[in-house]
Design a protein around this motif. Structure first.
Motif, PDB file in Angstrom:
ATOM      1  N   ASP A 196       0.823  -1.213   0.000  1.00 33.70           N
ATOM      2  CA  ASP A 196       0.000   0.000   0.000  1.00 33.70           C
ATOM      3  C   ASP A 196       0.859   1.266   0.000  1.00 33.70           C
ATOM      4  N   ALA A 197       2.078   1.148   0.551  1.00 35.18           N
ATOM      5  CA  ALA A 197       2.955   2.312   0.659  1.00 35.18           C
ATOM      6  C   ALA A 197       3.921   2.443  -0.519  1.00 35.18           C
ATOM      7  N   VAL A 198       3.941   1.470  -1.430  1.00 36.52           N
ATOM      8  CA  VAL A 198       4.799   1.570  -2.619  1.00 36.52           C
ATOM      9  C   VAL A 198       4.289   2.707  -3.502  1.00 36.52           C
ATOM     10  N   THR A 199       5.180   3.574  -3.928  1.00 34.88           N
ATOM     11  CA  THR A 199       4.777   4.752  -4.709  1.00 34.88           C
ATOM     12  C   THR A 199       4.717   4.444  -6.200  1.00 34.88           C
ATOM     13  N   VAL A 200       3.781   5.098  -6.867  1.00 33.78           N
ATOM     14  CA  VAL A 200       3.600   4.926  -8.307  1.00 33.78           C
ATOM     15  C   VAL A 200       3.481   6.304  -8.937  1.00 33.78           C
ATOM     16  N   ALA A 201       4.397   6.633  -9.832  1.00 35.30           N
ATOM     17  CA  ALA A 201       4.372   7.934 -10.501  1.00 35.30           C
ATOM     18  C   ALA A 201       3.206   8.003 -11.489  1.00 35.30           C
ATOM     19  N   ASP A 202       2.756   9.214 -11.779  1.00 34.39           N
ATOM     20  CA  ASP A 202       1.645   9.393 -12.717  1.00 34.39           C
ATOM     21  C   ASP A 202       1.973   8.821 -14.094  1.00 34.39           C
ATOM     22  N   LYS A 203       3.238   8.928 -14.489  1.00 36.95           N
ATOM     23  CA  LYS A 203       3.612   8.412 -15.809  1.00 36.95           C
ATOM     24  C   LYS A 203       3.504   6.887 -15.855  1.00 36.95           C
ATOM     25  N   MET A 204       3.679   6.207 -14.695  1.00 36.71           N
ATOM     26  CA  MET A 204       3.516   4.767 -14.655  1.00 36.71           C
ATOM     27  C   MET A 204       2.044   4.387 -14.723  1.00 36.71           C
ATOM     28  N   LEU A 205       1.189   5.210 -14.112  1.00 34.41           N
ATOM     29  CA  LEU A 205      -0.254   4.976 -14.222  1.00 34.41           C
ATOM     30  C   LEU A 205      -0.703   5.125 -15.673  1.00 34.41           C
ATOM     31  N   ALA A 206      -0.171   6.138 -16.336  1.00 35.40           N
ATOM     32  CA  ALA A 206      -0.499   6.345 -17.753  1.00 35.40           C
ATOM     33  C   ALA A 206      -0.005   5.178 -18.604  1.00 35.40           C
ATOM     34  N   VAL A 209      -9.824  -5.966 -22.249  1.00 35.08           N
ATOM     35  CA  VAL A 209      -9.888  -6.194 -20.808  1.00 35.08           C
ATOM     36  C   VAL A 209     -10.653  -5.068 -20.113  1.00 35.08           C
ATOM     37  N   SER A 210     -11.163  -5.359 -18.928  1.00 35.50           N
ATOM     38  CA  SER A 210     -11.966  -4.402 -18.165  1.00 35.50           C
ATOM     39  C   SER A 210     -11.075  -3.506 -17.310  1.00 35.50           C
ATOM     40  N   PRO A 211     -11.646  -2.448 -16.721  1.00 35.33           N
ATOM     41  CA  PRO A 211     -10.862  -1.614 -15.798  1.00 35.33           C
ATOM     42  C   PRO A 211     -10.301  -2.399 -14.621  1.00 35.33           C
ATOM     43  N   ARG A 212     -10.967  -3.520 -14.248  1.00 31.97           N
ATOM     44  CA  ARG A 212     -10.437  -4.347 -13.168  1.00 31.97           C
ATOM     45  C   ARG A 212      -9.041  -4.860 -13.514  1.00 31.97           C
ATOM     46  N   ALA A 213      -8.771  -5.043 -14.811  1.00 34.23           N
ATOM     47  CA  ALA A 213      -7.450  -5.500 -15.240  1.00 34.23           C
ATOM     48  C   ALA A 213      -6.387  -4.447 -14.944  1.00 34.23           C
ATOM     49  N   GLY A 214      -6.733  -3.170 -15.132  1.00 29.72           N
ATOM     50  CA  GLY A 214      -5.785  -2.103 -14.833  1.00 29.72           C
ATOM     51  C   GLY A 214      -5.478  -2.030 -13.343  1.00 29.72           C
ATOM     52  N   ILE A 215      -6.504  -2.235 -12.519  1.00 34.05           N
ATOM     53  CA  ILE A 215      -6.302  -2.248 -11.066  1.00 34.05           C
ATOM     54  C   ILE A 215      -5.390  -3.411 -10.680  1.00 34.05           C
ATOM     55  N   ALA A 216      -5.638  -4.575 -11.283  1.00 35.11           N
ATOM     56  CA  ALA A 216      -4.824  -5.755 -10.988  1.00 35.11           C
ATOM     57  C   ALA A 216      -3.386  -5.560 -11.448  1.00 35.11           C
ATOM     58  N   LEU A 217      -3.220  -4.916 -12.601  1.00 33.63           N
ATOM     59  CA  LEU A 217      -1.882  -4.670 -13.132  1.00 33.63           C
ATOM     60  C   LEU A 217      -1.090  -3.760 -12.198  1.00 33.63           C
ATOM     61  N   LEU A 218      -1.748  -2.744 -11.689  1.00 32.95           N
ATOM     62  CA  LEU A 218      -1.102  -1.829 -10.741  1.00 32.95           C
ATOM     63  C   LEU A 218      -0.734  -2.547  -9.452  1.00 32.95           C
ATOM     64  N   ARG A 219      -1.689  -3.291  -8.906  1.00 35.46           N
ATOM     65  CA  ARG A 219      -1.453  -3.976  -7.629  1.00 35.46           C
ATOM     66  C   ARG A 219      -0.301  -4.978  -7.742  1.00 35.46           C
ATOM     67  N   CYS A 220      -0.299  -5.744  -8.805  1.00 37.87           N
ATOM     68  CA  CYS A 220       0.750  -6.760  -8.971  1.00 37.87           C
ATOM     69  C   CYS A 220       2.108  -6.127  -9.281  1.00 37.87           C
ATOM     70  N   ASN A 247      12.924  -5.516  -3.897  1.00 37.45           N
ATOM     71  CA  ASN A 247      13.341  -4.725  -2.730  1.00 37.45           C
ATOM     72  C   ASN A 247      13.345  -3.229  -3.035  1.00 37.45           C
ATOM     73  N   ARG A 248      12.295  -2.782  -3.787  1.00 47.50           N
ATOM     74  CA  ARG A 248      12.136  -1.381  -4.140  1.00 47.50           C
ATOM     75  C   ARG A 248      10.852  -0.829  -3.548  1.00 47.50           C
ATOM     76  N   SER A 249      10.832   0.476  -3.325  1.00 49.16           N
ATOM     77  CA  SER A 249       9.629   1.118  -2.781  1.00 49.16           C
ATOM     78  C   SER A 249       8.881   1.915  -3.843  1.00 49.16           C
ATOM     79  N   PHE A 250       9.222   1.729  -5.107  1.00 49.95           N
ATOM     80  CA  PHE A 250       8.554   2.445  -6.200  1.00 49.95           C
ATOM     81  C   PHE A 250       8.457   1.521  -7.407  1.00 49.95           C
ATOM     82  N   VAL A 251       7.485   1.810  -8.279  1.00 48.79           N
ATOM     83  CA  VAL A 251       7.200   0.957  -9.434  1.00 48.79           C
ATOM     84  C   VAL A 251       7.918   1.476 -10.678  1.00 48.79           C
TER      85      VAL A 251
END
Length: 329
Positions: free
Chosen positions: A220-230, A261-272, A281-285
């Protein structure tokens, strides 16, 4: 937002490696499958395991139950199974004149749905509420399931007689679909030496519910930059017809896809991807985290058409092409 510390990262990394080591005592090879199950455990999702008989699907699930110490139940899916055999039912007690609840095997932490495609749709659908909402309705009462709750389902890809294809709505509930391959000759020598008694090898409980919760808090605390979300959204969007047409790629990829694929796939992709960052052993994606989990997250969510079957095109090959096309941020 909470920031994961180096000490917390190291602790999670240690849990993951200890879990790998304990599972390896019984399960020879299959690194991607082992890592996939650990990923789903931490991410809080369910797994569909696909492989021919004898590739240690059931052994892997039982081993994870032993390594985690979670309560474990097995449901053997058969054509005559009833929904009540999965979720439970109301029993009339003649002595009291009242109904009592008999909870089914789904009321456990780790549930093995063995050969899930051998049961008809009404039985498969009994798992839908449990998998999606972690609850089961029996009669007029809804009961919360034990936490953590985790379904590992297996199916045989080569035997079609007496089987029922999983509906897309249920496939979408699985976080990952893992393909179990044949072992290498060296690995098979080790397997044969065990003479089928690998399940008797003792393992230590190293991935308890408390350890699992620590890893989930770290994710939950791993950071994800906006460009990675895009980047994630671009991969997901490209499986859909309107986006692919705008990019003039329909002839290469989209012509083989009936539904993206559905939006649920994007959520799963982010979580995994966030869990994969923990594996490193990283704190960012990074983009490599997204790429590493793209196939197991997306392969069962893509609905391919008859043209793909005729041209022997697999979901994995299309996912590889999509990743190759997407600019890496």
């Amino acid at each position: 937002m909470k920031v994961v510390t180096k000490a917390e990262l190291d602790e999670c990394f240690d849990y993951i490696n200890k879990c790998r080591a304990e599972v390896a005592k019984r399960v020879v090879g299959q690194k991607d499958v082992v890592d996939g199950i650990i990923t789903a455990l931490i991410a809080g999702g369910h797994v569909l395991l696909e492989g021919v008989p004898g590739l240690a699907k059931t052994l892997a699930v039982k081993t994870f139950a032993d390594v985690s110490g979670l309560e474990y139940k097995r449901i053997q899916f058969t054509p005559d199974l009833l929904p009540a055999d999965v979720s439970g039912t109301l029993i009339y007690e003649q002595g009291t004149g009242k109904f009592s609840v008999r909870k089914g095997p789904v009321f456990s932490n780790l549930v093995l749905a063995d050969e899930i495609n051998r049961a008809p749709a009404k039985v498969q659908s009994a798992l839908l509420e449990a998998m999606a909402e972690h609850q089961v309705t029996i009669g007029e009462t809804t009961y919360k399931l034990n936490e953590p709750f985790f379904v590992l389902a297996t199916q045989n890809p080569i035997e079609q007689e007496g089987t029922y294809s999983l509906p897309e709505a249920e496939l979408d509930r699985f976080l990952l679909k893992l393909l179990i391959s044949y072992p290498t000759p060296e690995e098979e020598i080790s397997i044969i030496k065990s003479e089928g008694r690998a399940d008797e090898i003792p393992v230590n409980k190293v991935f308890s519910a408390a350890a699992l919760q620590k890893c989930r808090d770290a994710v939950d605390a791993v950071t994800v930059a906006d460009k990675m979300l895009a980047y994630i959204v671009s991969i997901v969007n490209f499986t859909r017809a309107d986006v692919a047409l705008k990019m003039n790629r329909r002839n290469d990829i989209q012509r083989y896809i009936s539904f993206g694929v559905s939006p649920r796939a994007g959520i799963a992709l982010l979580r995994c991807a966030k869990v994969h960052a923990l594996f490193e052993n990283r704190s960012f994606v990074l983009a490599e985290d997204v790429q590493a989990v793209a196939k197991p997250v997306l392969r069962h969510r893509l609905v391919l058409n008859y043209e793909a079957a005729a041209d022997n095109i697999s979901a994995d090959s299309l996912i590889s092409k999509i990743i190759d096309l997407m600019p890496v941020p």
